[in-house]
Design a protein around this motif. Structure first.
Motif, PDB file in Angstrom:
ATOM      1  N   LYS A   1      24.422  45.418  49.605  1.00 52.93           N
ATOM      2  CA  LYS A   1      23.565  44.658  50.503  1.00 52.93           C
ATOM      3  C   LYS A   1      23.239  43.284  49.919  1.00 52.93           C
ATOM      4  O   LYS A   1      23.216  42.278  50.644  1.00 52.93           O
ATOM      5  N   ARG A   2      22.996  43.236  48.607  1.00 51.13           N
ATOM      6  CA  ARG A   2      22.678  41.959  47.971  1.00 51.13           C
ATOM      7  C   ARG A   2      23.871  41.007  48.044  1.00 51.13           C
ATOM      8  O   ARG A   2      23.726  39.824  48.354  1.00 51.13           O
ATOM      9  N   LEU A   3      25.062  41.526  47.775  1.00 51.79           N
ATOM     10  CA  LEU A   3      26.259  40.690  47.803  1.00 51.79           C
ATOM     11  C   LEU A   3      26.566  40.193  49.214  1.00 51.79           C
ATOM     12  O   LEU A   3      26.994  39.047  49.401  1.00 51.79           O
TER      13      LEU A   3
ATOM     14  N   ASP B   1      24.289  30.430  55.166  1.00 51.72           N
ATOM     15  CA  ASP B   1      23.055  29.689  54.888  1.00 51.72           C
ATOM     16  C   ASP B   1      22.650  29.821  53.421  1.00 51.72           C
ATOM     17  O   ASP B   1      22.167  28.859  52.804  1.00 51.72           O
ATOM     18  N   VAL B   2      22.835  31.011  52.869  1.00 54.62           N
ATOM     19  CA  VAL B   2      22.475  31.250  51.467  1.00 54.62           C
ATOM     20  C   VAL B   2      23.417  30.484  50.545  1.00 54.62           C
ATOM     21  O   VAL B   2      22.997  29.881  49.548  1.00 54.62           O
TER      22      VAL B   2
ATOM     23  N   PRO C   1      20.980  24.386  33.521  1.00 53.05           N
ATOM     24  CA  PRO C   1      20.471  23.601  32.388  1.00 53.05           C
ATOM     25  C   PRO C   1      19.748  24.425  31.334  1.00 53.05           C
ATOM     26  O   PRO C   1      19.665  24.007  30.179  1.00 53.05           O
ATOM     27  N   GLU C   2      19.226  25.589  31.713  1.00 54.62           N
ATOM     28  CA  GLU C   2      18.538  26.429  30.734  1.00 54.62           C
ATOM     29  C   GLU C   2      19.515  27.238  29.893  1.00 54.62           C
ATOM     30  O   GLU C   2      19.124  27.911  28.944  1.00 54.62           O
ATOM     31  N   GLU C   3      20.802  27.152  30.253  1.00 58.81           N
ATOM     32  CA  GLU C   3      21.870  27.824  29.518  1.00 58.81           C
ATOM     33  C   GLU C   3      21.609  29.328  29.361  1.00 58.81           C
ATOM     34  O   GLU C   3      21.902  29.921  28.330  1.00 58.81           O
ATOM     35  N   ARG C   4      21.069  29.934  30.399  1.00 64.24           N
ATOM     36  CA  ARG C   4      20.845  31.373  30.326  1.00 64.24           C
ATOM     37  C   ARG C   4      22.123  32.123  30.672  1.00 64.24           C
ATOM     38  O   ARG C   4      22.968  31.636  31.412  1.00 64.24           O
ATOM     39  N   ARG C   5      22.264  33.305  30.116  1.00 66.43           N
ATOM     40  CA  ARG C   5      23.431  34.119  30.403  1.00 66.43           C
ATOM     41  C   ARG C   5      23.324  34.668  31.819  1.00 66.43           C
ATOM     42  O   ARG C   5      22.259  35.093  32.257  1.00 66.43           O
ATOM     43  N   LEU C   6      24.437  34.630  32.538  1.00 67.60           N
ATOM     44  CA  LEU C   6      24.473  35.116  33.912  1.00 67.60           C
ATOM     45  C   LEU C   6      25.278  36.401  33.952  1.00 67.60           C
ATOM     46  O   LEU C   6      26.204  36.598  33.166  1.00 67.60           O
ATOM     47  N   CYS C   7      24.915  37.266  34.861  1.00 62.11           N
ATOM     48  CA  CYS C   7      25.593  38.557  34.942  1.00 62.11           C
ATOM     49  C   CYS C   7      26.040  38.831  36.374  1.00 62.11           C
ATOM     50  O   CYS C   7      25.774  38.053  37.279  1.00 62.11           O
ATOM     51  N   ALA C   8      26.729  39.942  36.546  1.00 58.77           N
ATOM     52  CA  ALA C   8      27.354  40.238  37.835  1.00 58.77           C
ATOM     53  C   ALA C   8      26.345  40.377  38.967  1.00 58.77           C
ATOM     54  O   ALA C   8      26.687  40.170  40.124  1.00 58.77           O
ATOM     55  N   ASP C   9      25.099  40.738  38.666  1.00 59.70           N
ATOM     56  CA  ASP C   9      24.114  40.912  39.740  1.00 59.70           C
ATOM     57  C   ASP C   9      23.232  39.673  39.897  1.00 59.70           C
ATOM     58  O   ASP C   9      22.185  39.722  40.523  1.00 59.70           O
TER      59      ASP C   9
ATOM     60  N   GLU D   1      35.093  34.484  52.568  1.00 62.72           N
ATOM     61  CA  GLU D   1      35.693  35.465  53.475  1.00 62.72           C
ATOM     62  C   GLU D   1      36.401  36.584  52.718  1.00 62.72           C
ATOM     63  O   GLU D   1      36.210  37.767  53.003  1.00 62.72           O
ATOM     64  N   ARG D   2      37.227  36.214  51.726  1.00 61.58           N
ATOM     65  CA  ARG D   2      37.945  37.232  50.962  1.00 61.58           C
ATOM     66  C   ARG D   2      36.981  38.059  50.121  1.00 61.58           C
ATOM     67  O   ARG D   2      37.171  39.260  49.927  1.00 61.58           O
ATOM     68  N   ARG D   3      35.938  37.413  49.600  1.00 63.68           N
ATOM     69  CA  ARG D   3      34.936  38.144  48.819  1.00 63.68           C
ATOM     70  C   ARG D   3      34.281  39.221  49.678  1.00 63.68           C
ATOM     71  O   ARG D   3      34.134  40.363  49.242  1.00 63.68           O
ATOM     72  N   LEU D   4      33.908  38.860  50.904  1.00 62.38           N
ATOM     73  CA  LEU D   4      33.215  39.799  51.771  1.00 62.38           C
ATOM     74  C   LEU D   4      34.102  40.985  52.137  1.00 62.38           C
ATOM     75  O   LEU D   4      33.631  42.127  52.188  1.00 62.38           O
ATOM     76  N   ILE D   5      35.386  40.725  52.381  1.00 63.48           N
ATOM     77  CA  ILE D   5      36.306  41.812  52.699  1.00 63.48           C
ATOM     78  C   ILE D   5      36.355  42.814  51.547  1.00 63.48           C
ATOM     79  O   ILE D   5      36.282  44.035  51.742  1.00 63.48           O
ATOM     80  N   ALA D   6      36.474  42.307  50.320  1.00 67.06           N
ATOM     81  CA  ALA D   6      36.556  43.183  49.145  1.00 67.06           C
ATOM     82  C   ALA D   6      35.248  43.931  48.922  1.00 67.06           C
ATOM     83  O   ALA D   6      35.248  45.118  48.558  1.00 67.06           O
ATOM     84  N   ILE D   7      34.135  43.257  49.132  1.00 69.66           N
ATOM     85  CA  ILE D   7      32.822  43.890  48.941  1.00 69.66           C
ATOM     86  C   ILE D   7      32.637  45.045  49.919  1.00 69.66           C
ATOM     87  O   ILE D   7      32.212  46.142  49.543  1.00 69.66           O
TER      88      ILE D   7
END
Length: 237
Positions: free
Chosen positions: A193-195, A202-203, A106-114, A218-224
Motif C-alpha cells: 500500500k505504501r509503495l 501527485d506524490v 543534505p543530511e547524508e542519512r542512510r536510506l532504505c527500501a521502505d 508504470e513498470r514499478r507499479l506493475i511489479a509491485i
C-alpha cells in the motif's frame, strides 16, 4: 515556462569552461532548490556517464531520454547539451553522484527500501536507460550499484529496483516490496500500500520528479502489484 527552458537558463549561467556539476552546487545553494530541474539534469548527466559502462553508446540508450522525459519538439537541444556537457567533463561519475546525493539528501542519512526518496527515483530512471537497448550489462550493474551506494541507498533499495525492472533478475516478491524474507502478510500488505501510494503522480511530483517523467513509475507499479498478488495468493492457498 517549460522545465527545458528553465534548464537552459541554468546552463546559460555557467561561465565558459565551468563543468555541469556546478549546476548542482548552485541548486544546493538556493533557499528552495527546484528539485525537478535537479532531478532531470541528474538523470541525464549520470545517464551520459553510464552510457559507456557496457562498452558502447547505443542509439537506444540515447533515445531513451526522449521516452523518459517526453522531450517536446524544439527542446531537444537543451537535453542534448546536458548530455554532452556531462560526457565532455573529465570528472568521473562518482563525483557527479556525490553532488546529486548531497543536493537531495543534505543530511547524508542512510536510506532504505521502505524510505522512498527522490534519489530512488533517479536510480530507477537510470535503470530504465540501461535497459533501453534490451540488455543489462555487468558493467551497468556495477555502475548502478556504485551510484546507489554513493546515494546512501542500502542493498535492499538496490535489489528492490533491480527486481522490479530487470527481466531475469532474481525477483522474489519480498525483494520487490522491500521487506525481509519471512515477513508477515500484514507487513507485506502495508509495504504494498505504501509503495502504491508513493507511485501516485501527485506524490512523485511533490518529491521532485518532473511531470514529464512521472510515467517512469508504470513498470514499478506493475511489479509491485504482481509481488503483492503472489504473496497474498500464497497466503490464501
Amino acid at each position: 515556462m517549460s522545465i527545458w527552458t528553465r534548464i537552459a537558463e541554468a546552463l546559460a549561467a555557467l561561465v565558459r569552461g565551468e563543468p555541469l556539476s556546478v549546476v548542482f552546487e548552485r541548486l544546493r545553494g538556493e533557499t528552495s532548490p527546484e528539485k525537478s530541474i535537479g532531478f532531470t539534469i541528474a538523470v541525464i548527466a549520470l545517464g551520459a556517464k553510464m552510457a559507456k559502462a557496457d562498452g558502447e553508446v547505443s542509439r537506444e540508450e540515447v533515445t531513451a531520454f526522449r521516452r523518459i522525459f517526453t522531450v517536446p519538439d524544439g527542446e531537444e537541444a537543451h537535453a542534448a547539451r546536458v548530455f554532452n556537457l556531462a560526457r565532455e567533463d573529465i570528472a568521473g561519475f562518482d563525483a557527479y553522484a556525490r553532488k546529486i546525493a548531497y543536493l537531495f539528501n543534505p543530511e547524508e542519512r542512510r536510506l532504505c527500501a521502505d524510505d522512498h526518496h527522490v534519489l530512488l527515483d533517479v536510480l530507477e530512471a537510470l535503470f530504465q536507460i540501461a535497459l533501453a537497448d534490451g540488455n543489462y550489462h555487468p558493467g551497468e550493474d556495477d555502475f548502478l550499484r556504485h551510484v546507489a551506494g554513493i546515494f546512501g541507498l542500502d542493498d535492499g533499495c538496490f535489489n528492490a529496483v533491480r527486481a522490479r525492472l530487470v527481466e531475469g533478475a532474481p525477483r522474489d516478491p519480498h525483494d520487490v516490496l522491500g521487506i525481509p524474507h519471512g515477513a508477515s502478510i500484514d507487513m507485506a500488505r502495508t509495504a504494498w500500500k505504501r509503495l502504491v501510494r508513493d507511485t501516485h503522480p501527485d506524490v512523485m511530483t511533490a518529491r521532485g520528479v518532473p511531470p514529464e517523467a512521472v510515467h517512469l513509475a508504470e513498470r514499478r507499479l506493475i511489479a509491485i502489484n504482481a509481488a503483492w498478488e503472489e504473496l497474498s495468493g500464497r497466503e490464501a492457498a
